[in-house]
Design an enzyme around this catalytic site. Structure first.
Site, PDB file in Angstrom:
ATOM      1  CE  LYS A  18      14.917 -10.151  -9.722  1.00 32.06           C
ATOM      2  NZ  LYS A  18      15.527  -9.934  -8.473  1.00 32.06           N
TER       3      LYS A  18
ATOM      4  NE  ARG B  38       4.687   1.864  -1.072  1.00 26.72           N
ATOM      5  CZ  ARG B  38       5.432   2.015   0.000  1.00 26.72           C
ATOM      6  NH1 ARG B  38       6.581   2.628  -0.095  1.00 26.72           N
ATOM      7  NH2 ARG B  38       5.049   1.555   1.169  1.00 26.72           N
TER       8      ARG B  38
ATOM      9  CE  LYS C  42      12.236  -1.873  -5.520  1.00 29.12           C
ATOM     10  NZ  LYS C  42      13.049  -2.890  -6.237  1.00 29.12           N
TER      11      LYS C  42
ATOM     12  CG  HIS D 276      21.581 -36.148  -4.728  1.00 31.17           C
ATOM     13  ND1 HIS D 276      21.897 -37.475  -4.532  1.00 31.17           N
ATOM     14  CD2 HIS D 276      22.765 -35.485  -4.705  1.00 31.17           C
ATOM     15  CE1 HIS D 276      23.208 -37.605  -4.376  1.00 31.17           C
ATOM     16  NE2 HIS D 276      23.753 -36.404  -4.488  1.00 31.17           N
TER      17      HIS D 276
ATOM     18  CG  ASN E 168       1.381   0.788   4.171  1.00 32.47           C
ATOM     19  OD1 ASN E 168       1.226  -0.428   4.173  1.00 32.47           O
ATOM     20  ND2 ASN E 168       2.489   1.374   3.753  1.00 32.47           N
ATOM     21  N   GLY E 169      -0.622  -1.235   6.342  1.00 38.17           N
ATOM     22  CA  GLY E 169      -0.270  -2.078   7.485  1.00 38.17           C
ATOM     23  C   GLY E 169      -1.402  -3.034   7.807  1.00 38.17           C
TER      24      GLY E 169
ATOM     25  CD  GLU F  62      11.220 -11.088  -8.000  1.00 35.98           C
ATOM     26  OE1 GLU F  62      10.999 -10.587  -6.898  1.00 35.98           O
ATOM     27  OE2 GLU F  62      12.233 -10.796  -8.669  1.00 35.98           O
TER      28      GLU F  62
ATOM     29  CD1 TRP G  93       0.107  -5.777  -3.448  1.00 39.67           C
ATOM     30  CD2 TRP G  93       0.378  -6.459  -1.335  1.00 39.67           C
ATOM     31  NE1 TRP G  93       0.770  -6.977  -3.470  1.00 39.67           N
ATOM     32  CE2 TRP G  93       0.953  -7.418  -2.201  1.00 39.67           C
ATOM     33  CE3 TRP G  93       0.442  -6.685   0.033  1.00 39.67           C
ATOM     34  CZ2 TRP G  93       1.567  -8.574  -1.731  1.00 39.67           C
ATOM     35  CZ3 TRP G  93       1.052  -7.844   0.500  1.00 39.67           C
ATOM     36  CH2 TRP G  93       1.611  -8.765  -0.383  1.00 39.67           C
TER      37      TRP G  93
ATOM     38  CB  CYS H 167      -0.863   0.041   1.247  1.00 38.21           C
ATOM     39  SG  CYS H 167      -1.885  -1.414   1.463  1.00 38.21           S
TER      40      CYS H 167
ATOM     41  CD  GLU I 181      18.262 -12.029  -7.333  1.00 43.16           C
ATOM     42  OE1 GLU I 181      17.742 -12.600  -6.358  1.00 43.16           O
ATOM     43  OE2 GLU I 181      17.816 -10.981  -7.807  1.00 43.16           O
TER      44      GLU I 181
HETATM   45  C1  G6P Z   1       9.942  -7.809  -1.813  1.00 41.61           C
HETATM   46  C2  G6P Z   1      10.530  -7.313  -3.126  1.00 41.61           C
HETATM   47  C3  G6P Z   1      11.840  -8.028  -3.393  1.00 41.61           C
HETATM   48  C4  G6P Z   1      12.783  -7.848  -2.213  1.00 41.61           C
HETATM   49  C5  G6P Z   1      12.149  -8.294  -0.901  1.00 41.61           C
HETATM   50  C6  G6P Z   1      12.987  -7.864   0.291  1.00 41.61           C
HETATM   51  O1  G6P Z   1       9.550  -9.134  -1.940  1.00 41.61           O
HETATM   52  O2  G6P Z   1       9.631  -7.553  -4.195  1.00 41.61           O
HETATM   53  O3  G6P Z   1      12.444  -7.497  -4.563  1.00 41.61           O
HETATM   54  O4  G6P Z   1      13.932  -8.592  -2.436  1.00 41.61           O
HETATM   55  O5  G6P Z   1      10.878  -7.667  -0.749  1.00 41.61           O
HETATM   56  O6  G6P Z   1      13.016  -6.475   0.320  1.00 41.61           O
HETATM   57  P1  G6P Z   1      14.147  -5.597   0.981  1.00 41.61           P
HETATM   58  O7  G6P Z   1      13.672  -4.178   0.782  1.00 41.61           O
HETATM   59  O8  G6P Z   1      14.166  -5.943   2.445  1.00 41.61           O
HETATM   60  O9  G6P Z   1      15.414  -5.889   0.305  1.00 41.61           O
END
Ligand code: G6P
Length: 610
Positions: A487, A27, A605, A506, A100-101, A490, A75, A2, A483
């Site tokens: 990516k 976000r 985000k 395995h 937000n929260g 996501e 959100w 949010c 990673e």
């Molecule tokens: C969310 C974002 C990710 C990020 C993660 C941790 O899931 O979409 O891209 O890696 O939060 O966020 P931070 O701000 O703690 O790195």
């Protein structure tokens, strides 16, 4: 996650609020809304399911006018994405709230309010806040009414509140979710993130936990701390400039941010390297004494940041000789953690506001650590403020939800930490000097990898029609493979997994066939020969291989094997370099699939709720 925007201005605030919401789109959200108060005290609201553009279209048809107002991107947590659940929420036609929260005791409060005759128009936890404040505000003074209500809320919040009885006032409050005040000329603003307000100001007050703020005409800002005492919070100038919030000539923020990596890696190194060693002072005046005592490290993070921590474990153990434990914050915070003597607690976070990471830090403070270090990209964020030492990653604002430059600069910061610890713990001076030299060359090498973009784009067609992909790496390149897989899933929604290549036999080998592309990260390191054998295992099962390899490695294209050559790099820094082609691959596959690259579905985000 949010986003909140609020304003008390000399002009109609609709445009400021709408622009703020657009700047918070990154976000992640599923609906948006806006409410303003006219000078006559009339409260009006517009909300829309879906993108801010849908709200904008509605406002074009039915515009609002007022000099104070609040706005929100939601959100979904409590209640599905819908117009009824979108914020602002009202109590009657005189009070509106954005939140937000998560309010954890909302069911009890809802029961109490229903018994008192309040009707509910949404499934959200937020609506209880609106009714509670409405009831308290009958006694006058909106700010005090908000404070009395906050005392009854369990959970996390950032709030914006307007009330028809005080038509030129916006009240804000924060506990557990970020909120900043934008200081304008005779105007004042509120937002979850400074980026939302850069079109109107570059001066910000970062509210502290428990603060409540009243914005009123003439740019008046009054802050009360958690105890209700009036306090002066410093006004800080935002240094990254507004350019960071625009895509420039790039099609997506993600692509722009991938291409910024040579520059931001250089920025992350600036002022931190001496001729032959890292400058330990760049971690703060107390760092040297603290680092000399460190016998262990516990590293805690979420998502992409967690992968950075996993890479760092290899570095810290190899070059600084410090045992490291890496854990996701959401698990760590609920575990009975045993803390050996002289253990340093390190958090990694691009946003500095991730609820689980922040909670882990607060939990860790009770456990007898030597101290805490935050490696973070957002100055003034909660994590930075609450940690003993900080190292800023200097990536500048990252807008694409899928983290790219924030990750590689975290890795750079972690190499600096490794070298700083190595230095105070007696690392061989020549080894340190070699790594420092390699770090200086890194921005140029990353630029060379970026020049491979057309070749990587050409590979992406082989993935667009696939449903699954497997990423393999060994040693510090296993987290790089993780990673790469993250990516891809996501932003392209292709199911991707990563394995340490030695584990292939395995389990995952059972999945390998012509429909399962396998991506391998193959730098020229001590595990290369072992990795090559693992790749043979894939070929023997008909799996199609895509290998990102060192230019010095004798690996050739062949049937079912595509090799992309990367510049040779010092072993230790290879994880940083090899991340870049995997980012580009995920990007191009997502573009081919036509997904929303910068705002992938269901993701946020900065995840400021648990
Ligand atoms: C969310 C974002 C990710 C990020 C993660 C941790 O899931 O979409 O891209 O890696 O939060 O966020 P931070 O701000 O703690 O790195």
């Amino acid at each position: 996650m949010c986003g909140i925007v609020g304003a008390v201005a000399q002009r109609n605030v609709q445009g400021i609020l709408l622009e703020g919401l657009k700047r918070l789109e990154y976000r992640g959200y599923d609906s948006a809304g806006l409410a303003v108060l006219g000078r006559d005290g009339r409260l009006s609201r517009r909300r829309a399911l879906g993108k801010v553009a849908a709200l904008e279209a509605r406002l074009a048809e039915f515009p609002l006018a007022g000099h104070s107002g609040i706005a929100h991107t939601r959100w979904a947590t409590h209640g599905r994405p819908s117009e009824e659940n979108a914020h602002p929420h009202q109590s009657g036609d005189r009070l509106a709230v954005v939140h937000n929260g998560i309010i954890e005791n909302h069911e009890i409060l809802r029961g109490e309010l229903e018994a008192a005759g309040y009707g509910f128009a949404s499934e959200t936890d937020t609506e209880v806040i609106a009714h509670l404040i409405e009831r308290e505000a009958r006694e006058g003074d909106l700010l005090q009414a908000v404070r009395r209500v906050l005392a009854r809320l369990d959970g996390a919040y950032a709030l914006g509140v307007i009330h028809a009885d005080e038509p030129d006032v916006v009240i804000g409050a924060r506990k557990g979710s970020p909120l900043v005040v934008g200081v304008g000329i005779e105007e004042a603003f509120l937002a979850s993130d400074p980026l939302a307000l850069l079109q109107v100001t570059d001066r910000f007050i970062y509210l502290e936990e428990g603060d409540v703020v009243r914005l009123s005409p003439g740019g008046r800002v009054e802050v009360l701390d958690a105890a209700g005492t009036a306090v002066e919070r410093p006004v800080q100038t935002f240094e990254h400039g507004d350019g960071a919030a625009s895509k420039g000539d790039y099609r997506h923020f993600m692509l722009k941010e991938i291409h910024e990596q040579p520059a931001v890696i250089a920025a992350a190194l600036e002022g931190r390297l001496g001729e032959r060693s890292v400058l330990v002072e760049s971690f703060g005046p107390d760092a040297e004494a603290l680092f000399a005592r460190v016998k262990q490290i516990h590293l805690v993070a979420c998502g992409t940041s967690y992968h950075a921590g996993m890479v760092a474990r290899y570095w810290l153990e190899r070059y600084a000789g410090v045992p490291v434990q890496v854990e996701v914050a959401s698990e760590y915070r609920y575990r009975r953690v045993v803390v050996p003597e002289d253990t340093l607690f390190v958090t990694l976070s691009q946003s500095g506001e991730t609820a689980d990471t922040l909670a882990a830090l607060r939990f860790a403070k009770e456990l007898g650590y030597l101290g805490s270090l935050a490696i973070c990209n957002v100055p003034g964020s909660s994590l930075v403020r609450e940690s003993d030492l900080t190292l800023m990653t200097q990536a500048g604002p990252e807008i694409g939800v899928a983290s790219t430059k924030a990750f590689t600069t975290q890795l750079v910061a972690l190499t600096l930490l490794t070298l700083a610890l190595g230095r105070v713990r007696g690392q061989d001076a020549d080894e340190q000097a070699t790594l420092v030299e390699a770090l200086r060359r890194l921005p140029g090498q990353v630029a060379r990898v970026l020049a491979l973009d057309p070749a990587i784009e050409a590979l992406s067609a082989a993935f667009a029609e696939k449903y699954h992909a497997l990423f393999l790496g060994r040693g510090a390149h296993f987290p790089v493979a993780l990673e790469g897989a993250l990516k891809l899933k996501e932003i392209s929604y292709i199911h991707a997994e990563a394995y340490p290549a030695g584990e292939l036999k395995h389990g995952p080998l059972a999945l390998v066939d012509g429909e399962m592309p396998v991506i391998a990260v193959a730098p020229n390191d001590e595990l290369l020969e072992k990795l090559k054998s693992n790749l043979q295992e894939v070929r023997a099962r008909g799996g199609e291989l895509f290998v990102f390899a060192d230019e010095q490695v004798a690996l050739a294209d062949g049937e079912g094997v595509r090799v992309l050559r990367l510049p040779h790099v010092e072993d230790a820094l290879a994880p940083i370099l090899y991340t870049v082609p995997l980012q580009l691959l995920a990007y191009h596959v997502a573009v081919l699939k036509g997904t929303d690259v910068d705002q992938p579905r269901n993701l946020a985000k900065s995840v400021t709720v648990e």
